[in-house]
Scaffold this active site. Structure first.
Site, PDB file in Angstrom:
ATOM      1  N   SER A   1     -18.911   9.123 -26.419  1.00 14.64           N
ATOM      2  CA  SER A   1     -19.363   8.073 -25.498  1.00 14.64           C
ATOM      3  C   SER A   1     -19.627   6.778 -26.263  1.00 14.64           C
ATOM      4  CB  SER A   1     -20.643   8.500 -24.773  1.00 14.64           C
ATOM      5  OG  SER A   1     -20.390   9.607 -23.963  1.00 14.64           O
TER       6      SER A   1
ATOM      7  N   HIS B   1     -15.852  15.234 -22.352  1.00 15.21           N
ATOM      8  CA  HIS B   1     -16.863  15.991 -21.599  1.00 15.21           C
ATOM      9  C   HIS B   1     -16.190  16.797 -20.484  1.00 15.21           C
ATOM     10  CE1 HIS B   1     -19.824  12.589 -22.790  1.00 15.21           C
ATOM     11  NE2 HIS B   1     -20.204  13.653 -23.447  1.00 15.21           N
TER      12      HIS B   1
ATOM     13  N   LYS C   1     -33.812   6.874 -26.304  1.00 12.24           N
ATOM     14  CA  LYS C   1     -32.537   6.153 -26.337  1.00 12.24           C
ATOM     15  C   LYS C   1     -32.491   5.169 -25.181  1.00 12.24           C
ATOM     16  CE  LYS C   1     -29.289   9.688 -28.010  1.00 12.24           C
ATOM     17  NZ  LYS C   1     -28.168  10.506 -27.513  1.00 12.24           N
TER      18      LYS C   1
ATOM     19  N   ARG D   1     -16.555  18.836 -31.851  1.00  9.65           N
ATOM     20  CA  ARG D   1     -15.355  18.031 -32.074  1.00  9.65           C
ATOM     21  C   ARG D   1     -14.836  18.208 -33.483  1.00  9.65           C
ATOM     22  NH1 ARG D   1     -18.523  13.148 -29.417  1.00  9.65           N
ATOM     23  NH2 ARG D   1     -20.137  14.435 -30.361  1.00  9.65           N
TER      24      ARG D   1
HETATM   25  P1  ADP Z   1     -22.128  12.095 -27.154  1.00 10.21           P
HETATM   26  O1  ADP Z   1     -22.296  13.136 -28.253  1.00 10.21           O
HETATM   27  O2  ADP Z   1     -20.717  11.629 -26.980  1.00 10.21           O
HETATM   28  O3  ADP Z   1     -23.140  10.989 -27.144  1.00 10.21           O
HETATM   29  P2  ADP Z   1     -23.463  13.698 -25.170  1.00 10.21           P
HETATM   30  O4  ADP Z   1     -24.825  13.624 -25.723  1.00 10.21           O
HETATM   31  O5  ADP Z   1     -23.318  13.388 -23.742  1.00 10.21           O
HETATM   32  O6  ADP Z   1     -22.357  12.808 -25.819  1.00 10.21           O
HETATM   33  O7  ADP Z   1     -22.829  15.108 -25.555  1.00 10.21           O
HETATM   34  C1  ADP Z   1     -23.018  16.272 -24.854  1.00 10.21           C
HETATM   35  C2  ADP Z   1     -22.209  17.363 -25.497  1.00 10.21           C
HETATM   36  O8  ADP Z   1     -20.834  17.063 -25.328  1.00 10.21           O
HETATM   37  C3  ADP Z   1     -22.397  17.549 -26.998  1.00 10.21           C
HETATM   38  O9  ADP Z   1     -22.295  18.939 -27.286  1.00 10.21           O
HETATM   39  C4  ADP Z   1     -21.226  16.827 -27.594  1.00 10.21           C
HETATM   40  O10 ADP Z   1     -20.873  17.374 -28.855  1.00 10.21           O
HETATM   41  C5  ADP Z   1     -20.172  17.135 -26.572  1.00 10.21           C
HETATM   42  N1  ADP Z   1     -19.082  16.172 -26.561  1.00 10.21           N
HETATM   43  C6  ADP Z   1     -19.126  14.831 -26.448  1.00 10.21           C
HETATM   44  N2  ADP Z   1     -17.899  14.289 -26.491  1.00 10.21           N
HETATM   45  C7  ADP Z   1     -17.036  15.333 -26.647  1.00 10.21           C
HETATM   46  C8  ADP Z   1     -15.628  15.433 -26.801  1.00 10.21           C
HETATM   47  N3  ADP Z   1     -14.831  14.374 -26.841  1.00 10.21           N
HETATM   48  N4  ADP Z   1     -15.109  16.669 -26.922  1.00 10.21           N
HETATM   49  C9  ADP Z   1     -15.910  17.759 -26.936  1.00 10.21           C
HETATM   50  N5  ADP Z   1     -17.226  17.733 -26.808  1.00 10.21           N
HETATM   51  C10 ADP Z   1     -17.800  16.539 -26.676  1.00 10.21           C
END
Ligand code: ADP
Length: 162
Positions: A128, A17, A41, A90
């Site tokens: 996460s 992130h 969630k 990703r």
């Molecule tokens: P997650 O998908 O890990 O549960 P979030 O809902 O907080 O996390 O994701 C928010 C945004 O951050 C989404 O667009 C997700 O694809 C992106 N994201 C999460 N982890 C990464 C990472 N390691 N690298 C790039 N983008 C990420």
């Protein structure tokens, strides 16, 4: 003035992130990191805990602000004067879901553009949920999250296991 919004659940924030946040802050005049509250969630960390972690680990850039919202994403974006949504991509596996969301958001608000940023390769397998899983077994997450988040994860699972 271009305002970008990076929405997510950040449960918890990871180095992946942060990688996207740093890249986005260089692209826009202002970046809002928006914690999306999703009642469906059950998060590991409370809203307050997640906001605290976000605030503590944010890079020292004056054009980043942190907020949370429960609104429909496009309505919140409109309220904040946001014209660009940022999402992280990703792997190909992210693509289908992200495409669907981006097209739905465009349908709801044609003026809101979604851009996708790729993180550094070393974070491309990081989420996460894998961090939570690993930490629940006392695995080493020190390369995956900031030190403060690692500490909070340890405390959270210690509290859960007592
Ligand atoms: P997650 O998908 O890990 O549960 P979030 O809902 O907080 O996390 O994701 C928010 C945004 O951050 C989404 O667009 C997700 O694809 C992106 N994201 C999460 N982890 C990464 C990472 N390691 N690298 C790039 N983008 C990420």
């Amino acid at each position: 003035m271009i305002i970008g919004l990076y929405p997510g659940t950040f449960d918890p924030i990871t180095n992946g992130h942060l990688d996207i946040i740093e890249r986005s802050a260089r692209l826009f005049d202002h970046l809002v990191v928006g914690l999306a509250i999703n009642r469906k969630k059950v998060p590991l960390f409370t809203l307050e805990e997640r906001l605290d972690m976000l605030n503590s680990v944010m890079p020292p850039s004056s054009n980043i602000s942190i907020d949370h919202f429960e609104d429909l994403l496009v309505n919140y974006a409109h309220k904040r004067g946001v014209t660009v949504l940022v999402r992280g991509l990703r792997a190909v596996s992210d693509f289908e879901f992200e495409l669907q969301m981006a097209l739905m958001n465009r349908h709801l608000d044609p003026n809101l553009e979604t851009v996708f940023l790729m993180p550094s390769q070393k974070y491309s397998y990081l989420s996460s949920s894998t961090v939570r899983e690993l930490a629940s077994f006392n695995g080493d997450v020190s390369d995956l999250v900031p030190a403060l988040v690692e500490k909070k994860l340890r405390a959270k699972f210690a509290e859960k296991n007592t």
